[in-house]
Write a protein that holds these residues in place. Structure first.
Motif, PDB file in Angstrom:
ATOM      1  N   GLY A 113       0.836  -1.153   0.149  1.00  0.00           N
ATOM      2  CA  GLY A 113      -0.285  -0.016  -0.025  1.00  0.00           C
ATOM      3  C   GLY A 113       0.775   1.228  -0.088  1.00  0.00           C
ATOM      4  O   GLY A 113       0.624   2.329  -0.813  1.00  0.00           O
ATOM      5  N   LEU A 114       1.821   1.201   0.929  1.00  0.00           N
ATOM      6  CA  LEU A 114       2.773   2.651   0.803  1.00  0.00           C
ATOM      7  C   LEU A 114       3.811   2.589  -0.424  1.00  0.00           C
ATOM      8  O   LEU A 114       3.637   3.769  -0.770  1.00  0.00           O
ATOM      9  CB  LEU A 114       3.738   2.375   2.153  1.00  0.00           C
ATOM     10  CG  LEU A 114       3.405   2.669   3.269  1.00  0.00           C
ATOM     11  CD1 LEU A 114       4.161   2.291   4.618  1.00  0.00           C
ATOM     12  CD2 LEU A 114       2.859   3.954   3.686  1.00  0.00           C
ATOM     13  N   ALA A 115       3.960   1.525  -0.991  1.00  0.00           N
ATOM     14  CA  ALA A 115       4.527   1.678  -2.335  1.00  0.00           C
ATOM     15  C   ALA A 115       3.704   2.162  -3.559  1.00  0.00           C
ATOM     16  O   ALA A 115       4.229   3.128  -4.282  1.00  0.00           O
ATOM     17  CB  ALA A 115       5.100   0.191  -2.699  1.00  0.00           C
ATOM     18  N   TRP A 116       2.331   1.641  -3.505  1.00  0.00           N
ATOM     19  CA  TRP A 116       1.637   2.256  -4.493  1.00  0.00           C
ATOM     20  C   TRP A 116       1.376   3.710  -4.083  1.00  0.00           C
ATOM     21  O   TRP A 116       1.524   4.542  -5.188  1.00  0.00           O
ATOM     22  CB  TRP A 116       0.113   1.417  -4.342  1.00  0.00           C
ATOM     23  CG  TRP A 116      -1.124   2.305  -5.134  1.00  0.00           C
ATOM     24  CD1 TRP A 116      -1.015   2.283  -6.537  1.00  0.00           C
ATOM     25  CD2 TRP A 116      -1.947   3.153  -4.620  1.00  0.00           C
ATOM     26  NE1 TRP A 116      -1.960   3.178  -6.770  1.00  0.00           N
ATOM     27  CE2 TRP A 116      -2.495   3.813  -5.720  1.00  0.00           C
ATOM     28  CE3 TRP A 116      -2.029   4.009  -3.327  1.00  0.00           C
ATOM     29  CZ2 TRP A 116      -3.418   4.771  -5.548  1.00  0.00           C
ATOM     30  CZ3 TRP A 116      -2.880   4.863  -3.150  1.00  0.00           C
ATOM     31  CH2 TRP A 116      -3.882   5.215  -4.350  1.00  0.00           C
ATOM     32  N   LEU A 117       1.082   4.098  -2.974  1.00  0.00           N
ATOM     33  CA  LEU A 117       0.632   5.583  -2.630  1.00  0.00           C
ATOM     34  C   LEU A 117       2.177   6.504  -2.825  1.00  0.00           C
ATOM     35  O   LEU A 117       1.903   7.431  -3.652  1.00  0.00           O
ATOM     36  CB  LEU A 117       0.477   5.789  -1.241  1.00  0.00           C
ATOM     37  CG  LEU A 117      -0.254   7.058  -0.721  1.00  0.00           C
ATOM     38  CD1 LEU A 117      -1.161   7.860  -1.510  1.00  0.00           C
ATOM     39  CD2 LEU A 117      -0.512   7.210   0.943  1.00  0.00           C
ATOM     40  N   ASP A 118       3.215   5.941  -2.749  1.00  0.00           N
ATOM     41  CA  ASP A 118       4.488   6.645  -2.893  1.00  0.00           C
ATOM     42  C   ASP A 118       4.546   6.763  -4.335  1.00  0.00           C
ATOM     43  O   ASP A 118       4.745   7.991  -4.868  1.00  0.00           O
ATOM     44  CB  ASP A 118       5.647   5.648  -2.438  1.00  0.00           C
ATOM     45  CG  ASP A 118       6.900   6.500  -2.698  1.00  0.00           C
ATOM     46  OD1 ASP A 118       7.176   8.056  -2.658  1.00  0.00           O
ATOM     47  OD2 ASP A 118       7.884   5.902  -2.994  1.00  0.00           O
ATOM     48  N   GLN A 119       4.386   5.973  -5.308  1.00  0.00           N
ATOM     49  CA  GLN A 119       4.561   5.950  -6.650  1.00  0.00           C
ATOM     50  C   GLN A 119       3.345   7.006  -7.185  1.00  0.00           C
ATOM     51  O   GLN A 119       3.443   7.954  -8.041  1.00  0.00           O
ATOM     52  CB  GLN A 119       4.348   4.733  -6.983  1.00  0.00           C
ATOM     53  CG  GLN A 119       4.276   4.768  -8.850  1.00  0.00           C
ATOM     54  CD  GLN A 119       4.263   3.493  -9.525  1.00  0.00           C
ATOM     55  OE1 GLN A 119       4.288   2.279  -8.813  1.00  0.00           O
ATOM     56  NE2 GLN A 119       4.455   3.524 -10.711  1.00  0.00           N
ATOM     57  N   ALA A 120       2.036   6.756  -6.761  1.00  0.00           N
ATOM     58  CA  ALA A 120       1.170   7.589  -7.254  1.00  0.00           C
ATOM     59  C   ALA A 120       1.187   9.273  -6.891  1.00  0.00           C
ATOM     60  O   ALA A 120       1.407   9.834  -7.861  1.00  0.00           O
ATOM     61  CB  ALA A 120      -0.421   7.406  -6.732  1.00  0.00           C
ATOM     62  N   LEU A 121       1.855   9.309  -5.558  1.00  0.00           N
ATOM     63  CA  LEU A 121       2.132  10.687  -5.358  1.00  0.00           C
ATOM     64  C   LEU A 121       3.459  11.289  -6.114  1.00  0.00           C
ATOM     65  O   LEU A 121       3.178  12.543  -6.517  1.00  0.00           O
ATOM     66  CB  LEU A 121       2.577  10.940  -3.771  1.00  0.00           C
ATOM     67  CG  LEU A 121       1.181  10.550  -2.742  1.00  0.00           C
ATOM     68  CD1 LEU A 121       1.798  10.554  -1.501  1.00  0.00           C
ATOM     69  CD2 LEU A 121       0.322  11.634  -3.056  1.00  0.00           C
ATOM     70  N   SER A 122       4.338  10.461  -6.310  1.00  0.00           N
ATOM     71  CA  SER A 122       5.436  10.824  -7.217  1.00  0.00           C
ATOM     72  C   SER A 122       4.931  11.234  -8.462  1.00  0.00           C
ATOM     73  O   SER A 122       5.586  12.289  -9.174  1.00  0.00           O
ATOM     74  CB  SER A 122       6.514   9.769  -6.963  1.00  0.00           C
ATOM     75  OG  SER A 122       6.921   9.383  -5.698  1.00  0.00           O
TER      76      SER A 122
END
Length: 145
Positions: A113-122
């Protein structure tokens, strides 16, 4: 005379924020590529935060029928993520606890979940929007405390 800006009231913000947070949580859950259901993932997460529990307490916390939670726990036990044992104080109740595999599953869910959110925000948020999100996060933390 309209300024063209949306109506900003606590009530409207509450409605919008609730809807956005529900979608965000759903996306975070979908980010895991595991074969467990959202209900199973939620039960594992609750066990990781609250420790051992009974099926009925889990059902109450997750707002599902005890029979539904019993089926969820049975599936999780079959996957090796939880164990069930008799409550030493009340033989009619079963205690549910995470196994090492269950703890690893919860950790994997969080990481995905954190990896997805980090990528989406980036990829989708500007520097200014990230600053705004950081400020909004601080406000939410203050409200929650």
């Amino acid at each position: 005379m309209s300024t063209g800006q949306p109506d900003v009231t606590p009530q409207q913000i509450a409605v919008d924020l609730r809807a956005v947070l529900a979608r965000l949580l759903r996306k975070l859950r979908e980010a895991t590529s595991d074969a467990i259901t959202p209900s199973q993932a939620s039960a594992l997460s609750r066990l990781s935060k609250g420790g051992v529990s009974t099926v009925s307490a889990l059902a109450m916390a997750e707002r599902v029928r005890p029979q539904s939670m019993a089926a969820i726990v049975e599936a999780l036990e079959g996957l090796g993520f939880v164990t069930r044992s008799q409550d030493p104080n009340d033989g009619r109740r079963q205690i549910v606890d995470l196994t090492e595999a269950g703890w690893a599953q919860v950790a994997g869910q969080k990481e995905a979940g954190l990896a997805w959110l980090d990528q989406a925000l980036s990829e989708q948020a500007s520097k200014a929007e990230l600053i705004t999100l950081a400020a909004a996060t601080a406000i939410l933390e203050r409200i929650l405390d």
